[in-house]
Each structure stands twice: as structure tokens, then as C-alpha cells.
Design a protein around this motif. Structure first.
Motif, PDB file in Angstrom:
ATOM      1  N   TYR A   1     -40.959 128.583 112.630  1.00  0.00           N
ATOM      2  CA  TYR A   1     -39.610 128.051 112.402  1.00  0.00           C
ATOM      3  C   TYR A   1     -39.602 126.595 112.837  1.00  0.00           C
ATOM      4  O   TYR A   1     -40.062 126.258 113.934  1.00  0.00           O
ATOM      5  CB  TYR A   1     -38.590 128.852 113.216  1.00  0.00           C
ATOM      6  N   VAL A   2     -39.090 125.726 111.978  1.00  0.00           N
ATOM      7  CA  VAL A   2     -38.993 124.303 112.284  1.00  0.00           C
ATOM      8  C   VAL A   2     -37.560 123.855 112.063  1.00  0.00           C
ATOM      9  O   VAL A   2     -36.950 124.194 111.041  1.00  0.00           O
ATOM     10  CB  VAL A   2     -39.952 123.473 111.403  1.00  0.00           C
ATOM     11  N   CYS A   3     -37.014 123.134 113.015  1.00  0.00           N
ATOM     12  CA  CYS A   3     -35.640 122.660 112.890  1.00  0.00           C
ATOM     13  C   CYS A   3     -35.530 121.680 111.731  1.00  0.00           C
ATOM     14  O   CYS A   3     -36.282 120.701 111.641  1.00  0.00           O
ATOM     15  CB  CYS A   3     -35.187 121.991 114.182  1.00  0.00           C
ATOM     16  N   GLY A   4     -34.584 121.965 110.831  1.00  0.00           N
ATOM     17  CA  GLY A   4     -34.397 121.153 109.641  1.00  0.00           C
ATOM     18  C   GLY A   4     -33.290 120.135 109.809  1.00  0.00           C
ATOM     19  O   GLY A   4     -32.835 119.851 110.920  1.00  0.00           O
ATOM     20  N   PRO A   5     -32.800 119.587 108.694  1.00  0.00           N
ATOM     21  CA  PRO A   5     -31.851 118.480 108.751  1.00  0.00           C
ATOM     22  C   PRO A   5     -30.407 118.915 108.976  1.00  0.00           C
ATOM     23  O   PRO A   5     -30.016 120.028 108.633  1.00  0.00           O
ATOM     24  CB  PRO A   5     -32.001 117.849 107.365  1.00  0.00           C
ATOM     25  N   THR A   6     -29.633 118.000 109.547  1.00  0.00           N
ATOM     26  CA  THR A   6     -28.183 118.093 109.512  1.00  0.00           C
ATOM     27  C   THR A   6     -27.747 117.289 108.302  1.00  0.00           C
ATOM     28  O   THR A   6     -27.973 116.075 108.236  1.00  0.00           O
ATOM     29  CB  THR A   6     -27.558 117.517 110.796  1.00  0.00           C
ATOM     30  N   VAL A   7     -27.178 117.950 107.317  1.00  0.00           N
ATOM     31  CA  VAL A   7     -27.001 117.331 105.998  1.00  0.00           C
ATOM     32  C   VAL A   7     -25.662 116.600 105.893  1.00  0.00           C
ATOM     33  O   VAL A   7     -24.677 117.121 105.378  1.00  0.00           O
ATOM     34  CB  VAL A   7     -27.167 118.381 104.877  1.00  0.00           C
ATOM     35  N   TYR A   8     -25.659 115.358 106.383  1.00  0.00           N
ATOM     36  CA  TYR A   8     -24.464 114.533 106.303  1.00  0.00           C
ATOM     37  C   TYR A   8     -24.735 113.185 105.656  1.00  0.00           C
ATOM     38  O   TYR A   8     -23.807 112.485 105.237  1.00  0.00           O
ATOM     39  CB  TYR A   8     -23.855 114.321 107.697  1.00  0.00           C
ATOM     40  N   ALA A   9     -26.024 112.777 105.548  1.00  0.00           N
ATOM     41  CA  ALA A   9     -26.384 111.492 104.953  1.00  0.00           C
ATOM     42  C   ALA A   9     -27.825 111.573 104.481  1.00  0.00           C
ATOM     43  O   ALA A   9     -28.507 112.580 104.687  1.00  0.00           O
ATOM     44  CB  ALA A   9     -26.210 110.361 105.960  1.00  0.00           C
TER      45      ALA A   9
ATOM     46  N   ALA B   1     -39.816 129.256 108.066  1.00  0.00           N
ATOM     47  CA  ALA B   1     -38.379 129.014 107.913  1.00  0.00           C
ATOM     48  C   ALA B   1     -38.028 127.618 108.405  1.00  0.00           C
ATOM     49  O   ALA B   1     -38.531 127.171 109.441  1.00  0.00           O
ATOM     50  CB  ALA B   1     -37.574 130.053 108.696  1.00  0.00           C
ATOM     51  N   ARG B   2     -37.183 126.935 107.664  1.00  0.00           N
ATOM     52  CA  ARG B   2     -36.646 125.624 108.070  1.00  0.00           C
ATOM     53  C   ARG B   2     -35.156 125.635 107.771  1.00  0.00           C
ATOM     54  O   ARG B   2     -34.737 125.789 106.632  1.00  0.00           O
ATOM     55  CB  ARG B   2     -37.341 124.500 107.291  1.00  0.00           C
ATOM     56  N   ASN B   3     -34.346 125.510 108.792  1.00  0.00           N
ATOM     57  CA  ASN B   3     -32.905 125.696 108.640  1.00  0.00           C
ATOM     58  C   ASN B   3     -32.202 124.477 108.071  1.00  0.00           C
ATOM     59  O   ASN B   3     -32.746 123.368 108.034  1.00  0.00           O
ATOM     60  CB  ASN B   3     -32.277 126.063 109.982  1.00  0.00           C
ATOM     61  N   ILE B   4     -30.981 124.681 107.653  1.00  0.00           N
ATOM     62  CA  ILE B   4     -30.082 123.620 107.202  1.00  0.00           C
ATOM     63  C   ILE B   4     -28.820 123.690 108.051  1.00  0.00           C
ATOM     64  O   ILE B   4     -28.110 124.703 108.045  1.00  0.00           O
ATOM     65  CB  ILE B   4     -29.705 123.778 105.716  1.00  0.00           C
ATOM     66  N   THR B   5     -28.539 122.626 108.804  1.00  0.00           N
ATOM     67  CA  THR B   5     -27.296 122.552 109.576  1.00  0.00           C
ATOM     68  C   THR B   5     -26.230 121.953 108.672  1.00  0.00           C
ATOM     69  O   THR B   5     -26.228 120.749 108.398  1.00  0.00           O
ATOM     70  CB  THR B   5     -27.480 121.682 110.835  1.00  0.00           C
ATOM     71  N   ASP B   6     -25.321 122.806 108.207  1.00  0.00           N
ATOM     72  CA  ASP B   6     -24.303 122.352 107.257  1.00  0.00           C
ATOM     73  C   ASP B   6     -22.892 122.431 107.818  1.00  0.00           C
ATOM     74  O   ASP B   6     -21.910 122.444 107.074  1.00  0.00           O
ATOM     75  CB  ASP B   6     -24.410 123.100 105.928  1.00  0.00           C
ATOM     76  N   ILE B   7     -22.797 122.487 109.145  1.00  0.00           N
ATOM     77  CA  ILE B   7     -21.515 122.298 109.823  1.00  0.00           C
ATOM     78  C   ILE B   7     -21.791 121.519 111.109  1.00  0.00           C
ATOM     79  O   ILE B   7     -22.611 121.924 111.923  1.00  0.00           O
ATOM     80  CB  ILE B   7     -20.790 123.637 110.112  1.00  0.00           C
ATOM     81  N   ASP B   8     -21.143 120.356 111.234  1.00  0.00           N
ATOM     82  CA  ASP B   8     -21.418 119.463 112.347  1.00  0.00           C
ATOM     83  C   ASP B   8     -20.331 118.394 112.353  1.00  0.00           C
ATOM     84  O   ASP B   8     -19.730 118.088 111.316  1.00  0.00           O
ATOM     85  CB  ASP B   8     -22.814 118.823 112.150  1.00  0.00           C
ATOM     86  N   ASP B   9     -20.104 117.803 113.515  1.00  0.00           N
ATOM     87  CA  ASP B   9     -19.056 116.790 113.614  1.00  0.00           C
ATOM     88  C   ASP B   9     -19.325 115.590 112.701  1.00  0.00           C
ATOM     89  O   ASP B   9     -18.394 115.000 112.135  1.00  0.00           O
ATOM     90  CB  ASP B   9     -18.912 116.324 115.058  1.00  0.00           C
ATOM     91  N   LYS B  10     -20.610 115.194 112.533  1.00  0.00           N
ATOM     92  CA  LYS B  10     -20.922 114.056 111.664  1.00  0.00           C
ATOM     93  C   LYS B  10     -20.583 114.371 110.204  1.00  0.00           C
ATOM     94  O   LYS B  10     -20.141 113.492 109.458  1.00  0.00           O
ATOM     95  CB  LYS B  10     -22.391 113.686 111.794  1.00  0.00           C
ATOM     96  N   ILE B  11     -20.810 115.620 109.819  1.00  0.00           N
ATOM     97  CA  ILE B  11     -20.452 116.039 108.456  1.00  0.00           C
ATOM     98  C   ILE B  11     -18.933 115.957 108.283  1.00  0.00           C
ATOM     99  O   ILE B  11     -18.433 115.448 107.268  1.00  0.00           O
ATOM    100  CB  ILE B  11     -20.942 117.470 108.192  1.00  0.00           C
ATOM    101  N   MET B  12     -18.209 116.446 109.274  1.00  0.00           N
ATOM    102  CA  MET B  12     -16.750 116.431 109.209  1.00  0.00           C
ATOM    103  C   MET B  12     -16.216 114.998 109.157  1.00  0.00           C
ATOM    104  O   MET B  12     -15.268 114.699 108.423  1.00  0.00           O
ATOM    105  CB  MET B  12     -16.185 117.176 110.418  1.00  0.00           C
ATOM    106  N   GLU B  13     -16.837 114.093 109.909  1.00  0.00           N
ATOM    107  CA  GLU B  13     -16.396 112.693 109.938  1.00  0.00           C
ATOM    108  C   GLU B  13     -16.589 112.038 108.573  1.00  0.00           C
ATOM    109  O   GLU B  13     -15.713 111.312 108.089  1.00  0.00           O
ATOM    110  CB  GLU B  13     -17.171 111.924 111.008  1.00  0.00           C
ATOM    111  N   ARG B  14     -17.729 112.301 107.938  1.00  0.00           N
ATOM    112  CA  ARG B  14     -17.974 111.690 106.626  1.00  0.00           C
ATOM    113  C   ARG B  14     -17.026 112.272 105.579  1.00  0.00           C
ATOM    114  O   ARG B  14     -16.508 111.544 104.722  1.00  0.00           O
ATOM    115  CB  ARG B  14     -19.426 111.907 106.200  1.00  0.00           C
ATOM    116  N   ALA B  15     -16.800 113.591 105.645  1.00  0.00           N
ATOM    117  CA  ALA B  15     -15.897 114.217 104.683  1.00  0.00           C
ATOM    118  C   ALA B  15     -14.491 113.638 104.810  1.00  0.00           C
ATOM    119  O   ALA B  15     -13.828 113.362 103.800  1.00  0.00           O
ATOM    120  CB  ALA B  15     -15.886 115.724 104.908  1.00  0.00           C
TER     121      ALA B  15
END
Length: 450
Positions: A26-34, A66-80
Motif C-alpha cells: 500500500y502506498v499513500c496516493g494523492p490528495t486530488v485538489y490540484a 493499492a494506492r489510495n485517492i484522498t478525495d475529501i480534504d480542506d484544500k479540496i473544499m477551499e478550491r471548490a
């Protein structure tokens, strides 16, 4: 025998998976905000090579990555909020960019790509289990992990709890029992994304998702957990604490692996410093996908990597030479296996410099083209045909400079066709005086910097 450096034990250890027929990573994947920068792609490229090695050793169907996708995060909320767009639109766009760039670098898709928002029930189950065991508590709509309940807290990063508190930015909040306790769940405001839970409407903390998804998709204890050096503390420390407390002391991972930072002019590359460059930028400047990958593999994975145009030019020139040799190699050996010496270099804690040196030496030993390609496949290199490789544009640092050089090479080729060899020689000499070396070969003219 593969030997890997385990961050927790601080030494190289013999790698022995719990089940050789199901090796889990398992490898930590991206936080998808940019859009991710090139430094973000060092881990996926490194662990892509490790996955290739594991599949070579245990069989292609025996590795689950497995490589996860962080699709809930404060940076995502700020950009939205800033762009007045739905969060789902932001995350889908950024994930698409990430997969496009990773694919350009030859990173094969993981077997599993769990998304945080698809695993909320698993996270809630994890938190309930920790509360029942006395390792977590609810307070004012939050759920927090009690760091004092875990005697081994700090064992991954090797720091005492007091030291970690002193050296970290710890949120001071009245609902915390102890300063170092970290959030597993937090309440959401009415205008923020949220999900129902036993503790009210809210969303998970960052450290919650990976432990829950590992448990749900791979098992209580996995063979390898990887990521960047910056994740050792607090992210992986907190993941590890949740896992062993929930599973009666069983470790979350048998081996913890972390790669060194990528820096630009000896400074860590980051959006906050403004010193970032993306895969798309590099491709727009004419750099080849494979030379970018080679640059990311040019140093030992645990060491820092200083990114520069010079490094990219060097990698381009190396690949130009190797593909030229391949184009002249007609020795066929169907079913060839990778070179054993190269494999041994990778077995020794992923020694990329040694493996690359061996790959470049193979042609001089009269190896077949098939054997060289099979060996390169373990590193994700030399996988194009020479004709396809040389049909791609060359980098020069800027797209405009590359176009000017290519135009002058075309002018020289036209002069040679007209048998105006004096003009052709003049163009060659002019380019050489500017530091551009031309090399004529069976696939046309290539160029490199001195």
C-alpha cells in the motif's frame, strides 16, 4: 532474497511476505485538489519499480498493490469554494490529471485505488472499535485518538511523545484530553461536505482513511507500506498506532519504506515555495517521458534528489545512446530473462544507480536485444521501439529553443539532399559552437548538449 530498508527497524531486513501467493503493498496516493508537481511523482515511480520486482520474484498474479485517492480534504473544499464548483468536479478533474501524468511516466495503474469517500463505513467501524478499546474518545462532535493509550506511539519515527509535541504544530483545543491526540473525525458546518455518523454530521480526519482502507481491502497487516519521507510523522505514525491498537498489537505493516525528498536548487519542491514544475510543463518543453522517469530513478530512492535541467539533459543523452545501440542490435533471443546482476541490484534495497549501471553495460557484453529490453522492463525503461523513441521530440530547456534547433537540423538535412555539403557543415559547426552536438544515425539526426 529481497532486502529492504525498514524505517521502523532502521536497517535493511530480509523481506518475507506472510503469503508469497498474495504479497500486499500500500502506498499513500494523492490528495486530488490540484495538478501534482514532479516531486509528487517520485513515490509512484519508485514503488512502481518495486512492484515490478515483486511480480518478477513472486509471479505477476501474486502481488496486490493499492494506492489510495484522498478525495475529501480542506484544500479540496477551499478550491471548490473559490471556484464555485462541486467538490466532485474538482476531485475528478485533479485525479484525471494525476493519472494522465503518472501514465506518461510509465507508472502502471495499481490493482486497487480506494477513494476516501467510498470508504466512510469502514472508517466509522474503525473509530467505533478504537473507542470500545479505550484508544479513542468522542468530544464535541469530534473523535480523537488518545496517544497516551498506545505505549508504542512514536516507535515508527523514533521520537518520544514529549519530543514530538515540542517539535510539531499541535492544535490546541479544549476538547482534547492531551495535546498530541489527533483527530479521527470532525464536525462539518452546514455549508461544508459531511456524512452522518454516530457523533453527528462530519468528515474523517486524514490519518483515518489509510488504516481503514488497508484493513478493508488488504488485511490487518500488510507486507509493505510506502510513501514519502515527509509522511513518517505524523501521518504514518498515526496510521500505525490505529492499526496495532485495533488489532491487539499486530503491526499495520511488516516493512515501512520511505523515499527521500526531491528538491529544486537544494530546496524542497512545494507549492508553498512556488518552486514547482509539473510533468505537463516538462513535456511541453520537449523532454521525453522516459527521460523524466530516468531522472526520477537516477539517485538511490532513500537519498535526496536534486532536480535540474542538467539532470534531464544527461538522462536524455543516456537514453539517446542506448536506443541508438538497440537500433543496431539484431541479436534475437526470444523468452530472454532479465539480467541476474541487475535483478540482484534491485533486490539489495532497490539500488537504482547500480541497476542502471548494469543496464547500460549490457550492450557491451553482446547481450541480445530481447535480454536488454527484458532487463529494462524491471525499471520501466527501454520499452519503446528505437523508431518510436527517435520520432519523439527532444528537450532543450524551452520549447522555443528546441523548435529553433530542430529547424536548423531540418535546414542542414535539406542542404545535404541538395549536395550543398559546405552549408551542411556550416550549420553543424554553428550548432557545435552553441554547445549542440549533432549525431547522424540510421533513424536520422539526433542532438545533445555538450
Amino acid at each position: 532474497m529481497i532486502r529492504l530498508y525498514d524505517t521502523k527497524r532502521r536497517e535493511k531486513v530480509d523481506f518475507s511476505p506472510a503469503d508469497p501467493k498474495r504479497v500486499t503493498m500500500y502506498v499513500c496516493g494523492p490528495t486530488v485538489y490540484a495538478r501534482a508537481h514532479i516531486g509528487n511523482f517520485r513515490p509512484p515511480v519508485i514503488f512502481d519499480v518495486l512492484r515490478r520486482l515483486l511480480r518478477h520474484e513472486y509471479g505477476a498474479d501474486s502481488v496486490v498493490y493499492a494506492r489510495n485517492i484522498t478525495d475529501i480534504d480542506d484544500k479540496i473544499m477551499e478550491r471548490a469554494a473559490a471556484e464555485n464548483r462541486p467538490i466532485e468536479e474538482i476531485t475528478a478533474e485533479a485525479e484525471g490529471w494525476y493519472l494522465e501524468d503518472a501514465g506518461a511516466l510509465g507508472v502502471e495503474p495499481p490493482d486497487l485505488a480506494p477513494h476516501a469517500t467510498d470508504n466512510l463505513p469502514q472508517m466509522i467501524e474503525l473509530m467505533q472499535g478504537l473507542i470500545e478499546r479505550g484508544n479513542a474518545y468522542a468530544a464535541e462532535g469530534h473523535v480523537l485518538f488518545d496517544t497516551t493509550s498506545d505505549a508504542d506511539y512514536g516507535s515508527l519515527s523514533g521520537r518520544a511523545l514529549d519530543e514530538m509535541i515540542a517539535g510539531a504544530r499541535v492544535e490546541v483545543a479544549g476538547y482534547k484530553r492531551h495535546a498530541a491526540d489527533f483527530v479521527l473525525w470532525k464536525p462539518s458546518a452546514a455549508d461544508e461536505p459531511g456524512w452522518d455518523s454516530p457523533w453527528g454530521r462530519g468528515r474523517p480526519g486524514w490519518h483515518t482513511e489509510c488504516t481503514a482502507m488497508i484493513r478493508a481491502h488488504l488485511g490487518e497487516t500488510i507486507d509493505i507500506h510506502g510513501g514519502g519521507q515527509d509522511l513518517v510523522f505524523p501521518h504514518h505514525e498515526n496510521e500505525a498506532a490505529q492499526g496495532r491498537c485495533l488489532h491487539d498489537g499486530a503491526p499495520l505493516a511488516r516493512v515501512w519504506m520511505h523515499n527521500g525528498f526531491l528538491s529544486m536548487n537544494s530546496e524542497k519542491m512545494s507549492k508553498s515555495l512556488g518552486n514547482i514544475v509539473g510533468v505537463r510543463d516538462l513535456l511541453a518543453d520537449g523532454h521525453k517521458e522516459e527521460s523524466i522517469r530516468l531522472a526520477l530513478l537516477s539517485a538511490h530512492y532513500r537519498k535526496p534528489l536534486d532536480w535540474s535541467d542538467e539532470l534531464l539533459f544527461q538522462c536524455r543523452d543516456v537514453l539517446n545512446r542506448q536506443y541508438s545501440k538497440l537500433s543496431n542490435n539484431a541479436f534475437v533471443e526470444e523468452g530472454a530473462e532479465p539480467d541476474e546482476e541487475l535483478v540482484e541490484a534491485l533486490r539489495d534495497d532497490m539500488n537504482f544507480p547500480k541497476a542502471l549501471a548494469r543496464l547500460w553495460a549490457l550492450d557491451g557484453e553482446d547481450c541480445s536485444r530481447d535480454k536488454i529490453v527484458a532487463s529494462g522492463a524491471l525499471l520501466g525503461l527501454l520499452q519503446s521501439s528505437p523508431a518510436d523513441y527517435f520520432s519523439l521530440p527532444y528537450g532543450s530547456g524551452t520549447a522555443q529553443a528546441r523548435q529553433e534547433i530542430e529547424a536548423r537540423i531540418a535546414e542542414r538535412a535539406a542542404a545535404k539532399r541538395e549536395k550543398d555539403f559546405a552549408a551542411a557543415d556550416r550549420i553543424r559547426d554553428e550548432l557545435e559552437s552553441e554547445g549542440i552536438i549533432l549525431e547522424d544515425g540510421p533513424n536520422g539526426t539526433t542532438w545533445r548538449r555538450k
